[in-house]
Design a protein around this motif. Structure first.
Motif, PDB file in Angstrom:
ATOM      1  N   SER A  15      -7.751  -4.910   3.218  1.00 15.21           N
ATOM      2  CA  SER A  15      -6.522  -4.834   2.140  1.00 15.21           C
ATOM      3  C   SER A  15      -6.717  -6.005   1.285  1.00 15.21           C
ATOM      4  CB  SER A  15      -5.409  -4.969   3.090  1.00 15.21           C
ATOM      5  OG  SER A  15      -5.368  -6.144   3.708  1.00 15.21           O
ATOM      6  N   LYS A  16      -6.004  -5.994   0.166  1.00 13.25           N
ATOM      7  CA  LYS A  16      -5.969  -7.221  -0.779  1.00 13.25           C
ATOM      8  C   LYS A  16      -7.307  -7.437  -1.443  1.00 13.25           C
ATOM      9  CE  LYS A  16      -1.816  -9.184   1.554  1.00 13.25           C
ATOM     10  NZ  LYS A  16      -1.299 -10.229   2.101  1.00 13.25           N
ATOM     11  N   SER A  17      -7.812  -6.510  -1.847  1.00 11.61           N
ATOM     12  CA  SER A  17      -9.173  -6.761  -2.435  1.00 11.61           C
ATOM     13  C   SER A  17      -9.110  -7.620  -3.619  1.00 11.61           C
ATOM     14  CB  SER A  17      -9.977  -5.329  -2.296  1.00 11.61           C
ATOM     15  OG  SER A  17      -9.222  -4.489  -3.142  1.00 11.61           O
ATOM     16  N   ASP A  18      -7.795  -7.388  -4.331  1.00  9.35           N
ATOM     17  CA  ASP A  18      -7.778  -7.915  -5.514  1.00  9.35           C
ATOM     18  C   ASP A  18      -7.948  -9.324  -5.475  1.00  9.35           C
ATOM     19  OD1 ASP A  18      -4.267  -8.427  -5.413  1.00  9.35           O
ATOM     20  OD2 ASP A  18      -5.216  -7.261  -4.017  1.00  9.35           O
ATOM     21  N   LEU A  19      -7.335 -10.094  -4.308  1.00 21.65           N
ATOM     22  CA  LEU A  19      -7.474 -11.341  -4.105  1.00 21.65           C
ATOM     23  C   LEU A  19      -9.093 -11.596  -3.703  1.00 21.65           C
ATOM     24  CD1 LEU A  19      -4.524 -12.387  -1.941  1.00 21.65           C
ATOM     25  CD2 LEU A  19      -4.736 -12.516  -4.342  1.00 21.65           C
ATOM     26  N   GLU A  68      -8.992   7.137  -3.861  1.00 24.64           N
ATOM     27  CA  GLU A  68     -10.102   7.663  -2.527  1.00 24.64           C
ATOM     28  C   GLU A  68      -9.429   7.585  -1.646  1.00 24.64           C
ATOM     29  OE1 GLU A  68     -12.493   5.196  -5.753  1.00 24.64           O
ATOM     30  OE2 GLU A  68     -10.321   5.386  -5.190  1.00 24.64           O
ATOM     31  N   LEU A  69      -8.444   7.044  -1.016  1.00 25.30           N
ATOM     32  CA  LEU A  69      -7.792   6.825   0.115  1.00 25.30           C
ATOM     33  C   LEU A  69      -7.180   8.019   0.341  1.00 25.30           C
ATOM     34  CD1 LEU A  69      -6.983   5.494   2.671  1.00 25.30           C
ATOM     35  CD2 LEU A  69      -5.103   4.532   1.604  1.00 25.30           C
ATOM     36  N   LEU A  70      -6.348   8.596  -0.759  1.00 29.16           N
ATOM     37  CA  LEU A  70      -5.378   9.641  -0.839  1.00 29.16           C
ATOM     38  C   LEU A  70      -6.527  10.948  -0.584  1.00 29.16           C
ATOM     39  CD1 LEU A  70      -2.941   9.418  -3.497  1.00 29.16           C
ATOM     40  CD2 LEU A  70      -2.677   9.860  -1.240  1.00 29.16           C
ATOM     41  N   ASP A  71      -7.423  11.059  -1.269  1.00 27.87           N
ATOM     42  CA  ASP A  71      -8.438  12.201  -1.128  1.00 27.87           C
ATOM     43  C   ASP A  71      -8.822  12.308   0.422  1.00 27.87           C
ATOM     44  OD1 ASP A  71     -10.104  12.010  -4.340  1.00 27.87           O
ATOM     45  OD2 ASP A  71      -8.282  12.974  -3.508  1.00 27.87           O
ATOM     46  N   HIS A  72      -9.321  10.839   0.851  1.00 31.39           N
ATOM     47  CA  HIS A  72      -9.801  10.918   2.304  1.00 31.39           C
ATOM     48  C   HIS A  72      -8.604  11.477   3.287  1.00 31.39           C
ATOM     49  CE1 HIS A  72     -12.509   9.317   5.191  1.00 31.39           C
ATOM     50  NE2 HIS A  72     -11.658   9.346   6.098  1.00 31.39           N
ATOM     51  N   VAL A  73      -7.294  11.190   3.240  1.00 26.34           N
ATOM     52  CA  VAL A  73      -6.391  11.413   3.880  1.00 26.34           C
ATOM     53  C   VAL A  73      -6.034  13.130   3.829  1.00 26.34           C
ATOM     54  CG1 VAL A  73      -3.756  11.226   4.351  1.00 26.34           C
ATOM     55  CG2 VAL A  73      -5.218   9.147   4.087  1.00 26.34           C
ATOM     56  N   LEU A  97       0.886  -1.340   0.083  1.00 25.69           N
ATOM     57  CA  LEU A  97       0.089  -0.094  -0.068  1.00 25.69           C
ATOM     58  C   LEU A  97       1.101   1.102   0.073  1.00 25.69           C
ATOM     59  CD1 LEU A  97      -2.692   1.508   0.223  1.00 25.69           C
ATOM     60  CD2 LEU A  97      -2.510   1.235   2.858  1.00 25.69           C
ATOM     61  N   LEU A  98       2.089   1.145   0.879  1.00 27.57           N
ATOM     62  CA  LEU A  98       2.710   2.245   1.021  1.00 27.57           C
ATOM     63  C   LEU A  98       3.349   2.778  -0.578  1.00 27.57           C
ATOM     64  CD1 LEU A  98       4.115   4.611   2.867  1.00 27.57           C
ATOM     65  CD2 LEU A  98       5.973   2.840   3.229  1.00 27.57           C
ATOM     66  N   ASN A  99       4.127   1.554  -1.122  1.00 32.47           N
ATOM     67  CA  ASN A  99       4.522   1.908  -2.236  1.00 32.47           C
ATOM     68  C   ASN A  99       3.572   2.284  -3.433  1.00 32.47           C
ATOM     69  OD1 ASN A  99       7.157   0.972  -1.718  1.00 32.47           O
ATOM     70  ND2 ASN A  99       6.599  -1.346  -1.967  1.00 32.47           N
ATOM     71  N   ALA A 100       2.479   1.953  -3.374  1.00 33.54           N
ATOM     72  CA  ALA A 100       1.314   2.367  -4.216  1.00 33.54           C
ATOM     73  C   ALA A 100       1.162   3.717  -3.960  1.00 33.54           C
ATOM     74  CB  ALA A 100       0.051   1.462  -3.959  1.00 33.54           C
ATOM     75  N   LEU A 101       0.786   4.119  -2.636  1.00 38.14           N
ATOM     76  CA  LEU A 101       0.588   5.780  -2.453  1.00 38.14           C
ATOM     77  C   LEU A 101       1.763   6.490  -2.992  1.00 38.14           C
ATOM     78  CD1 LEU A 101      -0.673   5.448   1.384  1.00 38.14           C
ATOM     79  CD2 LEU A 101      -1.835   6.097  -0.648  1.00 38.14           C
ATOM     80  N   ALA A 102       3.023   5.893  -2.677  1.00 39.37           N
ATOM     81  CA  ALA A 102       4.083   6.725  -3.118  1.00 39.37           C
ATOM     82  C   ALA A 102       4.274   6.873  -4.449  1.00 39.37           C
ATOM     83  CB  ALA A 102       5.397   6.031  -2.397  1.00 39.37           C
ATOM     84  N   GLY A 103       3.874   5.830  -5.327  1.00 33.03           N
ATOM     85  CA  GLY A 103       3.811   6.014  -6.687  1.00 33.03           C
ATOM     86  C   GLY A 103       2.802   6.668  -7.360  1.00 33.03           C
ATOM     87  N   ARG A 104       1.826   6.940  -6.572  1.00 34.83           N
ATOM     88  CA  ARG A 104       0.763   7.854  -7.310  1.00 34.83           C
ATOM     89  C   ARG A 104       0.827   9.117  -7.294  1.00 34.83           C
ATOM     90  NH1 ARG A 104      -3.493   4.097  -9.260  1.00 34.83           N
ATOM     91  NH2 ARG A 104      -4.719   5.955  -8.716  1.00 34.83           N
ATOM     92  N   ILE A 116      -9.444  -2.137  -0.761  1.00 37.64           N
ATOM     93  CA  ILE A 116      -8.480  -1.293  -1.386  1.00 37.64           C
ATOM     94  C   ILE A 116      -7.278  -2.467  -1.722  1.00 37.64           C
ATOM     95  CG2 ILE A 116      -8.772   0.821  -0.372  1.00 37.64           C
ATOM     96  CD1 ILE A 116      -5.832   0.159   1.229  1.00 37.64           C
ATOM     97  N   SER A 117      -6.722  -2.235  -2.647  1.00 38.38           N
ATOM     98  CA  SER A 117      -5.573  -3.061  -3.237  1.00 38.38           C
ATOM     99  C   SER A 117      -4.412  -2.306  -3.648  1.00 38.38           C
ATOM    100  CB  SER A 117      -6.129  -4.155  -4.359  1.00 38.38           C
ATOM    101  OG  SER A 117      -4.782  -4.587  -4.969  1.00 38.38           O
ATOM    102  N   GLY A 118      -3.144  -2.528  -2.881  1.00 28.07           N
ATOM    103  CA  GLY A 118      -2.148  -1.795  -3.545  1.00 28.07           C
ATOM    104  C   GLY A 118      -1.604  -2.501  -4.780  1.00 28.07           C
ATOM    105  N   LYS A 119      -1.643  -3.556  -5.125  1.00 28.33           N
ATOM    106  CA  LYS A 119      -1.428  -4.228  -6.499  1.00 28.33           C
ATOM    107  C   LYS A 119      -2.130  -3.573  -7.419  1.00 28.33           C
ATOM    108  CE  LYS A 119       0.768  -8.726  -5.873  1.00 28.33           C
ATOM    109  NZ  LYS A 119       0.166  -9.770  -5.032  1.00 28.33           N
ATOM    110  N   THR A 120      -3.490  -3.533  -7.346  1.00 27.98           N
ATOM    111  CA  THR A 120      -4.122  -3.074  -8.657  1.00 27.98           C
ATOM    112  C   THR A 120      -4.506  -1.494  -8.773  1.00 27.98           C
ATOM    113  OG1 THR A 120      -6.445  -3.263  -7.509  1.00 27.98           O
ATOM    114  CG2 THR A 120      -5.570  -5.325  -8.922  1.00 27.98           C
ATOM    115  N   GLY A 121      -4.354  -0.928  -7.309  1.00 29.37           N
ATOM    116  CA  GLY A 121      -4.696   0.461  -6.992  1.00 29.37           C
ATOM    117  C   GLY A 121      -6.041   0.620  -6.885  1.00 29.37           C
TER     118      GLY A 121
END
Lengths: 428, 623
Positions: free
Chosen positions: A320-324, A341-346, A229-236, A331-336
């Motif tokens: 987490s891991k809603s892709d699975l 929405e999370l970022l907006d919320h934060v 999740l952290l990596n996904a946040l950082a990459g977006r 949410i899913s860090g893998k699929t995004g």
């Protein structure tokens, strides 16, 4: 009556930031910054410059005469471009030129109240404001005192009280036997505190943009998907401005910018029972660090809530891991999925938090420290003039302590007397 | 039974009582002062000295209000010293050794000659009550004195116990009986009490001291008086002697500690930290091998000597032993042993800013009974109570003193808002407006107030107005011409080249600039009298700071004038933390300023309080 100023709009990156000044010198301040006074109660475009003539911002300014303003006093409003850097620069210029001082919480309201500009029923809203302020202050104080600054602040307090006590003793117990080295000891103390204040102020200026204004902690069981999740946040949308790697069993911090606010994301060690000594320490640290956080994101999967964690009301709990699982509300860090929405919320949460405590308290601390440093320098100067200026020296010390009282707590005459009677045998 | 009709009855003739009676009488109301013995009026029960740092300021302020203490102390002064002479005027405090007898006799003569004041010998045994209202006092012989207000200034009489070693006796001052029935009545008011202690040293026979062996401390060459009306001492001046304790003295004390009332566990009261007993000094500062002892003669034709610095509660035989261990005291005779006294005091937080008990209308307390120590603190309180009791009888407004205006105001605010944990003594450090509240300008600060109240004599008024005229003329001369930095450089003044012009008055604020130095810059100033020169230079020195402090003072004044009514519902303040609310409920601040001083109080919380006060007053007006 002092002239005061404060940010009237919210904190953080926004289109416009409104800086409001109120008091006898409010219009003079407008003139000093804009080079002219606009017509009363009309917005006009002006270039704000600092003392050297460098441009601070192109802003809309308006001035209001007394009895026809929010506070009932002469008021100036500066509508600045909303970048924190611009706002900060204009505030610094106002303070350094001595045009006005940063308002205390509620001070605008108080003036409005005293000048009869406020319907007493409007004041009911104050209670909410104070509750928010108290909570924000509590968190702020906790942050200061538990951080590296906390030790320094304690040391400054102790040093100042002792130094002031030495000078007070030399005044109020002049006819007693006092050690000869009192003044030398006091000088050493004041020089030390001044040096530390200087270093601290420099530090604030340099680190201002990369400071960890807000802490967001991500918590969950091992392999709950925190790092992903952290990596996904950082990459977006968020941009990584720096990162400090710990061990995987410790806390990983990633700094980023969300909605114009500096944010430190904490990727904590997975929370689980058992494990070896080192892992237990890691988990403990994760919980302690997360307790200071402005916001906690708790990831749960089908194993449920992580152990050892007490959920707080304002924690953000996510699947987490809603892709699975193929679910749609997680949410899913893998699929995004759900990341925007999370970022907006934060962002929403942090901006609202910022409007309460926010970086203004950092500005507040910086102005407090600069004020104290200047007062200490005057005190040291008086020390050079010798005994006949002792009472001026003492007055500068009192001012220094007053500047710092938000940081170090009020220094009361009883604190000094305690110090005096502990250290000297007095009484004829 | 004889009856008396008065507006104000003062009980007790110590420093608080005499000043209270004198103040009430000056206000023009019928005043009675009740004392056990006429001869007790103006007795100095502890050290024979008036003034000092902070205390000297109080005496000047009392004098500026046309009070009595300063003039009596001047008349009785046998050694005048201005403390902190080498420091700036704001922290200089006048002090004088007094001849006890002259002090007492001057006080008695001045009070006897005071209009509207009747001095009555007797013991007050009870208050006269009409329901819960006080209506006077009853004396031991059964006679009654009726009055609208009563001022109680009875010092340590509440449950007073004197300790000398393991011996104890009930008493007020040494040799005076305590007043039991009155104490019982006072207790029935259910006032919050605390317990304090204080001590005195043994009194020595000066004829048995080897003065020639001692270092002596003379008074100042140019004595500084207390009263603005006096210029020089009236009687012969003397020197004090200085001796020291030594290892042997400390050894004697250490060996006999268990026999000291304090260390033997006989005393529970809390003593003042700034005036420790010799036992305390030896125990708490064990590494100090010697302490100064000032040998202060108690009068010109009195051989009694007060050894300042060795108060004690050791038994008599030990006192003799340790006193005689000191240089020049080898053969000294003790005339009266030192003792410690424990007493109850009334928590001054139960008083308002006029020193009236909040729950007993018409009863004022002043002096040691309020937990203070010192003649000057007592006298200042006496004056405040006297003025206010008189104002009450005249149906006039309360007479208030603020922290920004006087040390008296600092003390009243400290006492009534913070209470005391040890006997309260004035220090200049207590005054945040110290640079404005100077001994030298007490008249400028307070004499106009006294004139407005009508408690100032014509003589003082005329002298004050003359001085103000001359001072204003001096300031005009000094400000008449201003000079550029370059012009000033030519005259030998080094000021920053900021383009600002400065007057001679401005220059007087610079370190090291004297009046003589600026004379060439101010035509006509050479004709000014020394006294006016000194005052103008002092005012100039602080002018900038006083100006700066005015803003703070104005803010404080605003907040001090916002009174919180009795019974205000702090519980009903929504939005405050329960901790803060608890503090407000417990400490019951009287004004917004006092509320602001409560630890943890935030500016926003004050705004909330203010808004509730406004709402309450609006409702009151409407309803």
């Amino acid at each position: 009556m002092d002239t005061i100023y404060a940010l009237a709009s919210g904190q953080g990156k926004a289109g416009v930031a409104v800086l409001r000044l109120s008091g006898p010198d409010a219009h003079r301040a407008c003139h000093a910054l804009a080079g002219r006074l606009p017509p009363l109660r009309q917005m006009s475009l002006a270039i704000l410059r600092d003392r050297k003539g460098d441009v601070l911002d192109q802003a809309l300014v308006a001035i209001f005469p007394d009895k026809q303003s929010f506070t009932g006093e002469p008021v100036t409003e500066l509508h600045l471009h909303g970048s924190p850097a611009v706002v900060s620069a204009v505030m610094r210029e106002i303070s350094e030129q001595g045009l006005a001082r940063l308002a205390l919480p509620g001070e605008f309201t108080r003036r409005a109240l005293e000048n009869g500009q406020l319907d007493l029923t409007e004041v009911e809203g104050l209670a909410d404001l104070i509750q928010a302020e108290t909570e924000a202050q509590r968190k702020q104080a906790l942050k200061v005192m538990s951080g590296a600054l906390g030790d320094k602040v304690n040391r400054w307090r102790e040093a100042l009280v002792h130094g002031m006590a030495l000078i007070a003793a030399s005044i109020d117990f002049a006819d007693e036997e006092l050690p000869a080295e009192i003044v030398a000891e006091a000088r050493r103390i004041f020089e030390e505190v001044r040096t530390e204040l200087s270093a601290e102020i420099d530090g604030i200026f340099a680190a201002e943009r990369i400071r960890d204004g807000f802490l967001v902690a991500i918590l969950g069981r091992p392999n709950a998907g925190k790092s992903t999740l952290l990596n996904a946040l950082a990459g977006r949308e968020a941009a990584i401005t720096s990162d400090i790697a710990g061990t995987t069993r410790d806390v990983i911090e990633v700094r980023m910018d969300i909605a114009g606010l500096p944010v430190t994301m904490l990727d904590t060690a997975g929370l689980r029972e058992g494990g070896d000594e080192i892992e237990r320490i890691g988990i403990e640290r994760a919980l302690i660090r997360a307790a200071d956080a402005d916001l906690r994101i708790v990831l749960v999967d089908d194993r449920g809530l992580p152990p050892g964690l007490q959920l707080a009301e304002d924690d953000l709990v996510l699947r987490s891991k809603s892709d699975l699982e193929g679910s749609s509300d997680g949410i899913s860090g893998k699929t995004g999925q759900g990341i925007s929405e999370l970022l907006d919320h934060v962002a929403t949460r942090l901006v609202s938090a910022a409007s309460q405590a926010g970086s203004a308290s950092n500005d507040r601390h910086r102005f407090a420290m600069s004020g104290a440093k200047t007062a200490l320098e005057s005190a040291l100067l008086e020390l050079e003039h010798g005994e006949e200026r002792t009472e001026f020296l003492s007055e500068h010390l009192r001012q220094a302590a007053r500047h710092l009282d938000e940081l170090i707590g009020k220094v009361d005459v009883e604190d000094m007397l305690d110090d005096i009677f502990r250290n000297f045998c007095l009484g004829k | 039974m004889k009856h008396g009709e008065f507006d104000v009855v003062v009980v007790g003739g110590g420093h608080a009582g005499t000043e209270a009676a004198y103040a009430a009488a000056r206000m023009g109301v019928r005043t009675a002062l009740v004392t056990l013995k006429f001869g007790n009026l103006g007795v100095m029960s502890c050290n024979p000295a008036i003034g000092g740092l902070g205390k000297g300021h109080l005496v000047r302020e009392i004098d500026a209000m046309d009070g009595i203490m300063g003039r009596v102390a001047d008349a009785a002064g046998i050694q005048f010293r201005l403390l902190n002479r080498r420091k700036g005027p704001a922290v200089q405090g006048p002090r004088a050794q007094s001849d006890r007898k002259i002090y007492r006799e001057t006080m008695q003569a001045m009070l006897s000659a005071t209009q509207n004041l009747e001095i009555i010998e007797g013991e007050v045994t009870d208050f006269l009550m009409q329901g819960t209202r006080l209506s006077g006092v009853m004396l031991a012989d059964g006679s009654e004195l009726r009055s609208t207000s009563v001022i109680l200034t009875t010092g340590t009489f509440l449950n007073g116990i004197i300790h000398i070693g393991d011996q104890r006796q009930s008493a007020g001052r040494m040799g005076e009986k305590p007043s039991i029935p009155l104490a019982e009545r006072l207790k029935s008011f259910d006032l919050p009490l605390g317990r304090l202690k204080t001590g005195t040293p043994p009194r020595l026979n000066g004829k048995t001291i080897a003065w020639e062996k001692l270092e002596s401390q003379p008074g100042d060459d140019q004595p500084v008086m207390f009263s603005f009306l006096n210029r020089k001492p009236l009687v012969r001046q003397i020197s004090c002697g200085i001796t020291h304790t030594n290892e042997r003295t400390h050894e004697v004390i250490r060996q006999n500690l268990a026999r000291s009332a304090m260390y033997g566990g006989h005393i529970d009261g809390i003593g003042p930290r700034y005036c420790p007993s010799i036992e305390d000094k030896v125990v708490r500062f064990a590494d100090k091998t010697s302490h100064q002892v000032f040998l202060e003669p108690e009068g010109l034709d009195d051989d009694t000597v007060y050894p300042n610095g060795i108060s004690t509660s050791l038994p008599v035989d030990v006192q003799e032993l340790y006193v005689r261990s000191m240089e020049a005291l080898e053969n000294v005779e003790i005339l009266q042993p030192g003792y410690a006294i424990e007493y109850d005091f009334v928590d001054p937080r139960s008083l308002d800013l006029t020193l009236a008990l909040r729950d007993v209308p018409g009863l004022y307390l002043a002096g040691q009974i309020n937990g203070t120590t010192g003649y000057e603190e007592a006298a200042a309180q006496g004056m405040v109570a006297g003025l206010n009791a008189a104002a009450r009888a005249q149906d006039r407004e309360k007479i208030l003193f603020s922290r920004a205006e006087s040390y008296i105001g600092v003390m009243l605010d400290d006492l009534t808002s913070r209470g005391v944990t040890e006997p309260y003594r004035m220090f200049t450090s207590r005054a945040e407006f110290r640079l404005s509240l100077r001994a030298d300008n007490a008249d400028q600060r307070l004499t106009p107030k006294a004139m407005a109240l009508g408690c100032c004599s014509e003589g003082r008024k005329a002298a004050f107005e003359r001085k103000m005229e001359q001072l204003s003329e001096a300031k005009t001369l000094l400000n008449a011409k201003s000079w550029t930095p370059r012009e000033l450089a030519e005259h030998g003044f080094d000021v920053s080249k900021d383009g600002n012009k400065r007057t001679a008055y401005d220059l007087l604020a610079y370190p090291g600039v004297t009046f003589e130095k600026v004379l060439p810059l101010a035509d006509g100033a050479e004709n000014l009298k020394t006294e006016i020169r000194v005052q103008a230079a002092t005012d100039a020195l602080y002018a900038q700071y006083v100006e700066r402090q005015k803003k703070d003072a104005a803010a404080l004044k605003r907040d001090s004038e916002l009174e919180i009514p009795d019974g205000f519902d702090f519980e009903g303040l929504s939005g405050l933390s329960s901790e803060l609310k608890g503090k407000l409920v417990r400490q019951k601040p009287r004004t917004l300023a006092q509320a602001g001083n409560i630890e943890g109080m935030t500016p926003a919380a004050l705004v909330l309080l203010l808004s509730k006060l406004r709402q309450a007053s609006v409702k009151k007006k409407v309803g």
